[in-house]
Motif scaffolding. Sequence first.
Motif, PDB file in Angstrom:
ATOM      1  N   GLY A   6      18.759  11.155  31.349  1.00  0.00           N
ATOM      2  CA  GLY A   6      18.731  10.096  32.081  1.00  0.00           C
ATOM      3  C   GLY A   6      19.563   9.257  32.801  1.00  0.00           C
ATOM      4  O   GLY A   6      19.516   8.682  33.829  1.00  0.00           O
ATOM      5  N   LEU A   7      20.822   9.341  32.121  1.00  0.00           N
ATOM      6  CA  LEU A   7      21.885   8.527  32.377  1.00  0.00           C
ATOM      7  C   LEU A   7      22.709   9.162  33.392  1.00  0.00           C
ATOM      8  O   LEU A   7      23.361   8.452  33.926  1.00  0.00           O
ATOM      9  CB  LEU A   7      22.641   8.162  31.235  1.00  0.00           C
ATOM     10  N   ALA A   8      22.127  10.118  33.873  1.00  0.00           N
ATOM     11  CA  ALA A   8      23.114  10.697  34.934  1.00  0.00           C
ATOM     12  C   ALA A   8      22.725   9.976  36.435  1.00  0.00           C
ATOM     13  O   ALA A   8      23.750  10.045  37.171  1.00  0.00           O
ATOM     14  CB  ALA A   8      22.311  12.349  35.314  1.00  0.00           C
ATOM     15  N   SER A   9      21.740   9.404  36.542  1.00  0.00           N
ATOM     16  CA  SER A   9      21.464   8.601  37.813  1.00  0.00           C
ATOM     17  C   SER A   9      22.432   7.300  37.839  1.00  0.00           C
ATOM     18  O   SER A   9      22.855   7.025  38.819  1.00  0.00           O
ATOM     19  CB  SER A   9      19.851   8.116  37.754  1.00  0.00           C
ATOM     20  N   VAL A  10      22.535   6.665  36.527  1.00  0.00           N
ATOM     21  CA  VAL A  10      23.551   5.776  36.523  1.00  0.00           C
ATOM     22  C   VAL A  10      24.948   6.056  36.875  1.00  0.00           C
ATOM     23  O   VAL A  10      25.590   5.597  37.601  1.00  0.00           O
ATOM     24  CB  VAL A  10      23.837   4.979  34.963  1.00  0.00           C
ATOM     25  N   SER A 345      30.036  14.583  33.344  1.00  0.00           N
ATOM     26  CA  SER A 345      29.410  13.669  32.379  1.00  0.00           C
ATOM     27  C   SER A 345      28.186  14.396  31.424  1.00  0.00           C
ATOM     28  O   SER A 345      27.471  15.121  32.040  1.00  0.00           O
ATOM     29  CB  SER A 345      29.154  12.119  32.780  1.00  0.00           C
ATOM     30  N   HIS A 346      28.333  13.705  30.349  1.00  0.00           N
ATOM     31  CA  HIS A 346      26.979  14.322  29.532  1.00  0.00           C
ATOM     32  C   HIS A 346      26.793  13.192  28.325  1.00  0.00           C
ATOM     33  O   HIS A 346      27.882  12.700  27.718  1.00  0.00           O
ATOM     34  CB  HIS A 346      27.053  15.608  28.959  1.00  0.00           C
ATOM     35  N   THR A 359      32.894  11.796  29.753  1.00  0.00           N
ATOM     36  CA  THR A 359      32.895  11.621  31.060  1.00  0.00           C
ATOM     37  C   THR A 359      34.522  12.214  31.630  1.00  0.00           C
ATOM     38  O   THR A 359      35.487  11.977  30.990  1.00  0.00           O
ATOM     39  CB  THR A 359      32.852  10.071  31.449  1.00  0.00           C
ATOM     40  N   MET A 360      34.505  13.041  32.625  1.00  0.00           N
ATOM     41  CA  MET A 360      35.565  13.549  33.166  1.00  0.00           C
ATOM     42  C   MET A 360      35.877  13.407  34.628  1.00  0.00           C
ATOM     43  O   MET A 360      34.725  13.503  35.376  1.00  0.00           O
ATOM     44  CB  MET A 360      35.781  14.904  33.064  1.00  0.00           C
TER      45      MET A 360
END
Length: 523
Positions: A6-10, A345-346, A359-360
């Motif tokens: 869910g943090l992909a959206s952020v 990111s993940h 995060t890269m």
Amino acid sequence: MYAAAGLASVLAATYATTTATAGPPPRSPAAHRAVAPMLTDKQVADAVAELDGQIRAGMEKTGVPGVAVAVVHKDEVVYLKGFGEREVGKAGAVSPDTVFQLASLSKPIASTVVADAVGDKAIGWGTPVTRHLPDFALKDPWTTRHVTVADLMSHRSGLPDHAGDLLEDLGYDQQYILGHLRLEPLSPFRASYAYTNYGFTAAAEAVADAKDTTWEKLAEDSLYRPARMTATSSSFADYEKAANKAVTHVQNAQGDWEAKFVRDPDAQSPAGGVSSTARDMTRWLRLQLANGKLAGEQIVPAEQLQRTHLPEIVSQPPAPPTDRAGFYGLGWNVSYNDQGRLRLSHSGAFELGANTNVTMVPAEQLGIVVLTNGKPVGLADSVALNFFDTAQQGRPTQDWLPLVARIYEQEENAGRSPTDYTKPPSGAADARADDAYTGTYRNDYYGPLTVTADDGALSLHLGPRPLRFALTHYSGDTFSFETVGENAVGRTGVTFTVGDDGQASRVRVESLDTNGLGTFTRE
């Protein structure tokens, strides 16, 4: 583990750099490598200099017991530190060599392993999974025949969100869980995104079969050993026996952190079972940022590794404030800024006590990994967000910690029942005699459910061990029990359907019925 995706959206909605000429996203695996860096060495050094204070401030605000952080820039480890305690109340400080459970940060590590196998031509991203797992099936036969390694690793198979996770909570093993995904309802194949640990795991197990080995050994032989990641493993037993390990922590009712649970993720090892150290993760970050090369040796083929960095499906539709979409690749959240610059990111999240982030930005040859030993409260992700903000803008653009914490809290509360089972309604009807409910009920997906009466108290038994849940009466033929495990949602309802003969013929367990599979029929 809910919020890991869910943090992909952020991340997608907030990735921004300063000045550049706008252009389209890269169209080929190698395209982003040609993009010139926009950050100076001084900007990165200044951001690194702020990390100590940002980490300590986040730990003070959240109380998370232990943190380890590493930063790689231009193939150099420019930051590597541990903070806090491995276990509250016990001697032992976190160091760069402390082993943490990575949760879903395991996914981009797994896709690195698969990229190596694809480079060896043992299997392809487009290989149907049933070619190597002949018993694997989804609800639709056509989809079963066509679903590929890439489909399952990018969460576009049509399986519903977190399919199979509740079976793991009940104690079922990987073989049982993968064998019962065929009962899950499907959304449109390759046209819908839903994050599934066990779909991802099935793909990785097909790759291991193609290499004629186990997943744990494949990861060790193709990545951990050649990259000299000596403290990294895909086996829970190795984490358990590590002398220098960070145990998992949750908060109690008073808000204090305690080491209460043990999380064994072996059933979904490729998707969530890796344990590692910040030091080892710097070697993986260097490999990722150098096209699969480490210390002059090509560990993973560059072309296949770069394929994992490309979008496979839209995971987040365009949304304010930037109206940029988020994507999922092969084990990575993939996003682009207005200049088409790639960010990968993940996050990893165990509700039972771990939270991680990687995060890269490949064009900058810059990456950060954050490992923590507390349930997700936003610390790991906010450290990464603060770091890149500081490098790009000179300071954090906003207070990330409460924002990310709210996302995790919303995800955690999403599955909770709208009914407060601790407060029976006024005029609540009495329950029937115990023998109206006792007996064994069958369900093809969850297996048998048995209701027993012991000393005037009803209990429900579920799973292969089985687990025992004490039933509390709510009203009439409805009871409740307290859920447990990684996907626990507090109290959930248990409603019996009673026929004219006074015997319950069916029972529905609310928390197990998310996908319509939670009704059990009396034998």
